[in-house]
Write a protein that holds these residues in place. Structure first.
Motif, PDB file in Angstrom:
ATOM      1  N   TYR A  45      67.340  39.881  20.397  1.00 41.78           N
ATOM      2  CA  TYR A  45      67.907  41.161  19.989  1.00 41.78           C
ATOM      3  C   TYR A  45      67.514  42.249  20.976  1.00 41.78           C
ATOM      4  CZ  TYR A  45      68.609  38.720  15.569  1.00 41.78           C
ATOM      5  OH  TYR A  45      68.982  37.816  14.620  1.00 41.78           O
ATOM      6  N   VAL A  46      68.462  43.139  21.282  1.00 39.44           N
ATOM      7  CA  VAL A  46      68.184  44.294  22.132  1.00 39.44           C
ATOM      8  C   VAL A  46      67.780  45.443  21.226  1.00 39.44           C
ATOM      9  CG1 VAL A  46      69.108  45.908  23.820  1.00 39.44           C
ATOM     10  CG2 VAL A  46      69.867  43.524  23.834  1.00 39.44           C
ATOM     11  N   ILE A  47      66.595  45.989  21.467  1.00 45.72           N
ATOM     12  CA  ILE A  47      66.035  47.041  20.634  1.00 45.72           C
ATOM     13  C   ILE A  47      66.017  48.361  21.382  1.00 45.72           C
ATOM     14  CG2 ILE A  47      64.065  47.740  19.227  1.00 45.72           C
ATOM     15  CD1 ILE A  47      65.303  45.147  18.294  1.00 45.72           C
ATOM     16  N   ASP A  48      66.497  49.404  20.754  1.00 50.18           N
ATOM     17  CA  ASP A  48      66.412  50.754  21.311  1.00 50.18           C
ATOM     18  C   ASP A  48      64.989  51.249  21.092  1.00 50.18           C
ATOM     19  OD1 ASP A  48      66.468  53.522  21.784  1.00 50.18           O
ATOM     20  OD2 ASP A  48      68.572  53.656  21.228  1.00 50.18           O
ATOM     21  N   ARG A  53      65.536  50.335  16.624  1.00 54.40           N
ATOM     22  CA  ARG A  53      66.547  49.557  15.916  1.00 54.40           C
ATOM     23  C   ARG A  53      67.287  48.660  16.899  1.00 54.40           C
ATOM     24  NH1 ARG A  53      69.348  54.234  12.083  1.00 54.40           N
ATOM     25  NH2 ARG A  53      67.487  54.702  10.818  1.00 54.40           N
ATOM     26  N   ASP A  54      67.677  47.473  16.435  1.00 56.78           N
ATOM     27  CA  ASP A  54      68.445  46.593  17.310  1.00 56.78           C
ATOM     28  C   ASP A  54      69.920  46.968  17.225  1.00 56.78           C
ATOM     29  OD1 ASP A  54      69.736  44.299  15.297  1.00 56.78           O
ATOM     30  OD2 ASP A  54      67.824  45.111  14.579  1.00 56.78           O
ATOM     31  N   CYS A  57      73.059  41.782  19.987  1.00 55.67           N
ATOM     32  CA  CYS A  57      72.526  40.435  19.826  1.00 55.67           C
ATOM     33  C   CYS A  57      72.871  39.621  21.074  1.00 55.67           C
ATOM     34  CB  CYS A  57      73.130  39.792  18.578  1.00 55.67           C
ATOM     35  SG  CYS A  57      72.587  38.108  18.271  1.00 55.67           S
ATOM     36  N   CYS A  78      65.259  50.138  26.492  1.00 58.96           N
ATOM     37  CA  CYS A  78      65.336  49.051  25.517  1.00 58.96           C
ATOM     38  C   CYS A  78      64.231  48.018  25.704  1.00 58.96           C
ATOM     39  CB  CYS A  78      66.689  48.357  25.616  1.00 58.96           C
ATOM     40  SG  CYS A  78      68.094  49.441  25.352  1.00 58.96           S
ATOM     41  N   ILE A  80      63.290  43.712  24.247  1.00 56.27           N
ATOM     42  CA  ILE A  80      63.854  42.482  23.704  1.00 56.27           C
ATOM     43  C   ILE A  80      62.970  42.015  22.550  1.00 56.27           C
ATOM     44  CG2 ILE A  80      64.245  40.022  24.145  1.00 56.27           C
ATOM     45  CD1 ILE A  80      66.362  41.720  25.403  1.00 56.27           C
ATOM     46  N   ARG A  85      61.513  37.994  15.166  1.00 59.65           N
ATOM     47  CA  ARG A  85      61.144  39.406  15.098  1.00 59.65           C
ATOM     48  C   ARG A  85      59.628  39.620  15.099  1.00 59.65           C
ATOM     49  NH1 ARG A  85      65.506  42.629  14.307  1.00 59.65           N
ATOM     50  NH2 ARG A  85      67.429  41.609  13.663  1.00 59.65           N
ATOM     51  N   TRP A  88      57.869  41.517  20.753  1.00 55.52           N
ATOM     52  CA  TRP A  88      58.628  42.620  21.309  1.00 55.52           C
ATOM     53  C   TRP A  88      58.298  42.703  22.792  1.00 55.52           C
ATOM     54  CZ3 TRP A  88      59.791  47.521  18.138  1.00 55.52           C
ATOM     55  CH2 TRP A  88      60.562  48.412  18.884  1.00 55.52           C
TER      56      TRP A  88
END
Length: 299
Positions: A45-48, A53-54, A57, A78, A80, A85, A88
């Motif tokens: 998942y790409v997370i800001d 928040r992701d 995908c 960002c 990953i 989960r 990070w």
């Protein structure tokens, strides 16, 4: 006349379209790359980093990220996150263009980032981090040089404010505050930077070379203990805070006891315990008890 009018209308239409394109600030990003130690088919998942928040995908097949793209209102720093989960991995930037990343899930870090201007610049930090860091001073100097260069080049980019916070442990508070001063006025006025600056100003009051802050409390024998009784006498004092629930603190205690037993019966000239204040057990309660142990190293 009709031909001229048609030409002018077409020309006007072309100019309008060009102006609209110039006003369009939408970020068109694309992400691709490789993943070490991934399952044959995996999901990331790409997370800001700003909102945590992701928003995308990533599908991974045979160690390669299936190219994925999208749009954003502004560039985003960002990270990953693995599909469970629990891990990070940061950080890279999604901006116009195709970013390329090399992730190692097992080692939990990015091996390489690049493909776009900001990511190419940030990769220098990753490269420096993989070098031998046996010289902390040199490492901090090199990281500062890289971050300072990015901020001077992109003072109004979100990555600049991110890097000051992300790398602040490698800098003195004064250095970090100096970097903040190089940000654009808009970024300096952001809530994140305002809070960071407030925290750095507090840290600056106790950085190396500054006058110590007075500490008071109650010793184990219930008598008042004041740090200034031991500091400022021309000797070195190490202040150690610990808590009964802190594992590393407990692990450190045998070494404190060893030093005490080694020096408690020495003559005054060698008595590091009394002379340098190692016997100053003091009194700040974090759990059941917190004390301050003071000692000095003497060649």
């Amino acid at each position: 006349t009709r031909s001229v009018s048609a030409f002018l209308l077409n020309r006007s239409s072309d100019l309008s379209m060009q102006e609209e394109q110039n006003l369009d600030t939408t970020i068109h990003w694309k992400l691709e790359g490789t993943v070490d130690n991934a399952e044959p088919t995996d999901t990331l998942y790409v997370i800001d980093m700003k909102t945590q928040r992701d928003f995308a995908c990533l599908q991974v097949k045979d160690g390669k990220i299936i190219p994925t793209g999208g749009t954003l209102d502004e560039p985003a720093v960002c990270g990953i996150m693995t599909k469970d989960r629990r891990r990070w991995i940061s950080a890279f930037v999604l901006e116009n263009g195709t970013a390329n990343i090399h992730v190692d899930i097992k080692k939990n870090y990015l091996q390489h980032i690049g493909g776009t201007p900001i990511n190419d610049e940030m990769n220098a930090i990753l490269t420096e981090s993989r070098k031998n860091t046996s010289n902390p001073t040199l490492f901090s100097q090199n990281i500062y040089r890289i971050v300072n260069g990015i901020i001077e080049k992109y003072p109004d980019h979100i990555v600049s404010s991110f890097l000051i916070d992300w790398c602040k442990s490698s800098f003195t508070p004064t250095q970090s505050l100096g970097l903040i001063d190089k940000l654009s006025a808009e970024l300096q006025e952001s809530l994140k930077i305002d809070r960071l600056k407030e925290n750095l100003l507090l840290q600056q009051e106790t950085e190396v070379g500054k006058q110590f802050k007075e500490l008071t409390g109650i010793s184990p024998d219930k008598t008042p203990a004041v740090l200034s009784t031991y500091v400022g006498q021309g000797n070195y004092v190490l202040v150690d805070f610990w808590a009964s629930w802190c594992g590393p603190c407990k692990a450190e205690m045998p070494h404190i006891i060893e030093i005490y037993e080694k020096y408690k019966d020495k003559s005054n000239s060698d008595q590091i315990i009394g002379h340098f204040g190692l016997g100053f057990y003091s009194a700040f309660m974090v759990a059941d008890e917190v004390h301050i142990d003071t000692l000095s190293y003497q060649k």
